[in-house]
Design an enzyme around this catalytic site. Structure first.
Site, PDB file in Angstrom:
ATOM      1  N   HIS A 327       0.807  -1.221   0.000  1.00 43.90           N
ATOM      2  CA  HIS A 327       0.000   0.000   0.000  1.00 43.90           C
ATOM      3  C   HIS A 327       0.837   1.266   0.000  1.00 43.90           C
ATOM      4  O   HIS A 327       0.372   2.312  -0.445  1.00 43.90           O
ATOM      5  CB  HIS A 327      -0.935   0.023   1.218  1.00 43.90           C
ATOM      6  CG  HIS A 327      -2.097  -0.886   1.057  1.00 43.90           C
ATOM      7  ND1 HIS A 327      -2.037  -2.226   1.361  1.00 43.90           N
ATOM      8  CD2 HIS A 327      -3.353  -0.671   0.608  1.00 43.90           C
ATOM      9  CE1 HIS A 327      -3.204  -2.785   1.108  1.00 43.90           C
ATOM     10  NE2 HIS A 327      -4.018  -1.871   0.638  1.00 43.90           N
ATOM     11  N   GLY A 328       2.041   1.184   0.507  1.00 39.36           N
ATOM     12  CA  GLY A 328       2.849   2.396   0.479  1.00 39.36           C
ATOM     13  C   GLY A 328       4.070   2.299   1.352  1.00 39.36           C
ATOM     14  O   GLY A 328       4.178   1.433   2.221  1.00 39.36           O
TER      15      GLY A 328
END
Lengths: 480, 366
Positions: A327-328
């Site tokens: 996701h990051g």
């Protein structure tokens, strides 16, 4: 190009008309049109990053052919690693480079070695890179494991990689599902088209009316959490849980609906996740295309749950940490993944992770049982509290937020205005849950009912679009 | 099949898109032309549409369109600085109402220097911004977010209130056009120099003996809430943003003048007596030091004894007399602030004005 933009409202009918009226007799031309329009769609945001999609496409196209043609297992494996390393290399460079450097500098700093960050680059994250790299990687992996034959049709393959409805935020499609559809002649089906339109409308409603209305309330709560009471923070968290759900599932619905207009079926990405009765069920209903990707290409190859308890627990941790990192590049996402792993493991140890695989809560009646209500509430609360890590700027802020959550549970009446949006989505999701996501909009018995519903929703959407025209209305998952 | 589908689309989806579009587009186009008119207008106007985004756009676009010698940045507490207060050859623009804190002003400054480098920036720093305990999360703060949300109703209201705004004499006072619903209804809004005209609000303060405490300032001080939250320490994030503002101004050779805007004397007295605003003293010393270190100046106009409460619109806002005197004071200290010595700094609410307010309104130079 955003789905909720004027450009898209012009783009989509144009491509639709060309696709079904101008190029309908020639499959290759139809695929070429998909490819060109997908590149146009993506290039509208930033044309420079088209080269990355193209490179990823070329690499996996040739790797796929080489893996298939080669008789030597070592050579096959080498080509597979080329694909994996190339795609992950793109991801690491564009998404994680600065994170690794900064984390390294922080680590040195914690031992007293101060180092100025000279190696970080001002790297822009190309939209959708996490989605299309995973899609292309799965193609090569499937060929390696002989689940799929490669295609020699480069245009169709490139259209598969860049198919615009799901290019920037999924659902992450498998080649074995999408590619055969692109390689075979499509016929326009009335029911499919109508269903597509309804899904687009429903997705727009979720994004524009629900998610965007909750967005500024969530921003306010998280920006000012240090000065707000626990009740307001709790409400802000509930708002965020529904904002992210409606934002992302709304995007997925629009993507699936758009694909249907072109005679193509995309797999569903959400199946009423907040009605899950335990955390395992939640992960079978939330971002399905990603969790199934990690299940098939990471969890199972690692041994899944078949090689002893401890190894299974290790695998659960790995899959949750890797998927959270997907996701990051931020420790907050990793903390979010860890929290989910910790929620999942007791469920696994109690042997309840295979419960509720089929069917949905309350499928035998209108209302759930008291036990089910309790289970749903517990699952919802635990996933919602985990969202604090996902949404916060830093882990320390997340803990501060959690610390304040249970202080002074009063909620000023002015802060309650967003509850109506939450209730709307709960009621509608509950009403639609039995028919499954793709058939959510049941054919009304009377046509004028549908007419009335459509008109009302369209008017509300247009108004909300104008209302929010100056605010950021990007989809949350674009950043991943 | 596809024909059937298109017919379905035309019946079930198309009409509301087109019909609603037809209803909603004219207000939007009207808004755009309104803004364009404001930017191109050579005559005076009072501009205040219903949607706050339009005001931001109006001010930001003005910065983009024209270079200025002096720009004022701040909250509503700098909105009385006017073009007429400066000598004729000074190009001045007031960026009041454009944020509520140094972090906002920093963004604004970054925006400004993309397009121009004014000689002087006057920065009004509201005292409470430096209070580490502010904001305290009262519901009013939460509500303040909602004003940044426009709604369709406001678009229509602006549209129908301004259908004829281009016609000479329509919705105008003494040839000065009123543009935007709020301007038409309440006679208040932004002048072409970005400053604020209080308009109809004067009706309310006509019979007062002192300022009207519309914002419950005294109550807030007694309770120690909102802008008057009690506090000892200085807010670091605000100072950080201020340091960045100073750095940018220095690097761009822009003279930065910072100041604390004034409070009415009675408010100062209550605050002093409470003894619970230690951050004020601390921040005054710190700001003097910060500005001095960078060869800039900071002035504290919290207390201006020569103007009594009558010179205040409410518990927070002084009227133009006070702000002209501040400029007069600044002009003695900065060579680039050249004021208009002949500025008619009339006292808005003298007895004759009270009697003939309406008439005065009609003849006002706004």
């Amino acid at each position: 190009m955003l789905f909720n933009s004027i450009e898209y409202f012009l783009f989509l009918p144009t491509v639709f008309i060309l696709y079904w009226f101008v190029f309908k007799k020639d499959l290759k031309l139809q695929n070429l049109l998909i490819l060109i329009s997908s590149y146009f769609f993506y290039g509208w945001w930033d044309w420079r990053f088209l080269s990355l999609i193209f490179l990823s496409t070329v690499v996996d196209y040739f790797v796929g052919l080489k893996i298939y043609d080669s008789q030597d297992n070592k050579v096959k494996k080498t080509y597979l690693w080329i694909s994996i390393l190339f795609n992950l290399g793109l991801l690491v460079f564009f998404k994680y480079f600065n994170f690794f450097i900064e984390s390294w500098i922080d680590l040195l700093g914690s031992f007293g070695y101060e180092q100025k960050s000279v190696w970080t680059l001002n790297v822009i994250l190309p939209v959708g890179i996490s989605f299309y790299t995973f899609q292309t990687m799965s193609y090569s992996i499937d060929i390696y494991f002989k689940k799929l034959k490669p295609t020699k049709d480069f245009i169709s393959f490139a259209a598969f990689v860049s198919f615009f409805p799901q290019l920037v935020a999924g659902p992450i499609e498998r080649a074995s599902h999408l590619l055969p559809q692109l390689l075979s002649k499509r016929v326009f089906k009335y029911d499919q088209g109508v269903q597509g339109l309804r899904l687009i409308l429903w997705g727009m409603f979720k994004k524009v009316v629900i998610a965007d209305s909750l967005a500024w309330r969530v921003d306010y709560t998280f920006d000012n959490f240090q000065t707000l009471d626990g009740g307001v923070l709790f409400l802000g968290l509930i708002y965020f849980s529904f904002q992210i759900y409606c934002d992302f599932s709304g995007y997925s619905d629009i993507a699936i609906g758009t694909a249907k207009l072109f005679g193509i079926e995309i797999k569903s990405n959400f199946r009423f996740p907040y009605f899950s009765r335990n955390i395992s069920e939640f992960w079978r209903r939330w971002h399905i295309s990603l969790s199934s990707w990690f299940r098939d290409y990471l969890y199972i190859p690692l041994g899944g749950s078949r090689r002893g308890r401890w190894r299974s627990i290790r695998n659960i941790f790995i899959i949750f940490i890797v998927s959270s990192f997907w996701h990051g590049a931020n420790w907050t996402f990793i903390m979010w993944g860890l929290t989910h792993a910790l929620l999942y493991i007791p469920n696994f140890l109690l042997g309840k992770n295979r419960q509720h695989v089929n069917g949905i809560v309350g499928d035998k009646g209108i209302f759930p049982s008291i036990k089910e209500v309790f289970q749903i509430m517990l699952t919802y609360l635990s996933t919602t509290i985990a969202w604090v890590f996902f949404r916060s700027d830093s882990i320390s802020n997340a803990f501060l937020y959690l610390g304040k959550l249970f202080s002074k549970l009063e909620i000023p009446s002015d802060n309650r205005s967003g509850i109506i949006y939450v209730l709307i989505i709960i009621v509608l999701d509950w009403a639609f849950r039995k028919n499954g996501r793709l058939n959510i909009i049941v054919l009304p018995k009377y046509r004028y009912v549908e007419l009335l519903i459509n008109y009302s929703i369209i008017i509300v959407i247009i108004n909300m679009l104008i209302q929010n025209y100056n605010n950021s209305t990007k989809f949350i998952y674009f950043q991943f | 099949m596809i024909k059937k589908f298109i017919i379905y689309f035309l019946i079930y989806y198309f009409p509301p898109i087109i019909l609603h579009g037809l209803i909603i587009l004219p207000p939007i186009i009207s808004k755009l032309s309104m803004l364009e008119y404001v930017h191109n207008s050579n005559c005076g106007y009072i501009y205040h549409p219903n949607t706050i985004e339009e005001i931001f756009k109006y001010k930001l676009d003005t910065i983009l369109d024209k270079d200025f010698d002096i720009i004022v940045i701040g909250s509503s507490r700098v909105n009385q600085f006017r073009k007429e207060m400066f000598s004729e050859d000074v190009d001045f623009f007031n960026l009041c109402h454009m944020g509520n804190g140094n972090e906002n002003y920093l963004l604004l400054l970054k925006y400004i220097i993309q397009y121009q480098k004014p000689k002087v920036i006057i920065l009004g720093i509201d005292q409470w911004l430096l209070n580490d305990n502010y904001p305290n999360g009262e519901k009013n703060d939460y509500n303040s977010n909602s004003i940044y949300k426009s709604d369709t109703y406001n678009y229509y209201k602006d549209y129908y209130n301004n259908l004829n705004y281009l016609n000479p004499g329509y919705d105008s006072i003494n040839g000065i056009n009123l543009i935007g619903s709020q301007a038409v209804t309440n006679l208040h809004g932004f002048r072409s120099d970005g400053s604020w005209f209080y308009g109809k609000r004067f009706y309310k303060i006509i019979n007062r003996q002192k300022f009207i405490d519309e914002k419950n300032t005294i109550l807030r001080i007694n309770d120690g809430v909102l802008k008057f939250q009690f506090g000892e320490n200085i807010k670091k994030t605000e100072i950080q943003a201020l340091k960045e503002i100073i750095r940018i101004c220095k690097n761009n050779n822009i003279e930065l003048i910072g100041f604390f805007p004034p409070f009415p004397n009675s408010i100062n007295l209550i605050m002093d007596n409470s003894g619970r605003y230690d951050y004020l003293k601390k921040s005054k010393i710190l700001l003097h030091k910060l500005f001095k270190e960078n060869e800039f100046n900071f002035y504290d106009y919290t207390r201006i004894d020569e103007f009594d409460d009558n010179y205040y619109i409410d518990g927070l806002h002084g009227n133009q007399n006070i702000y002209y005197s501040i400029l007069d004071n600044l002009s003695l200290r900065s060579k680039d602030i050249d004021i208009n010595k002949n500025f008619e700094n009339g006292y808005y609410l003298n007895n004759s004005e009270k009697r003939i307010l309406l008439k005065k309104f009609q003849n006002s130079t706004l």
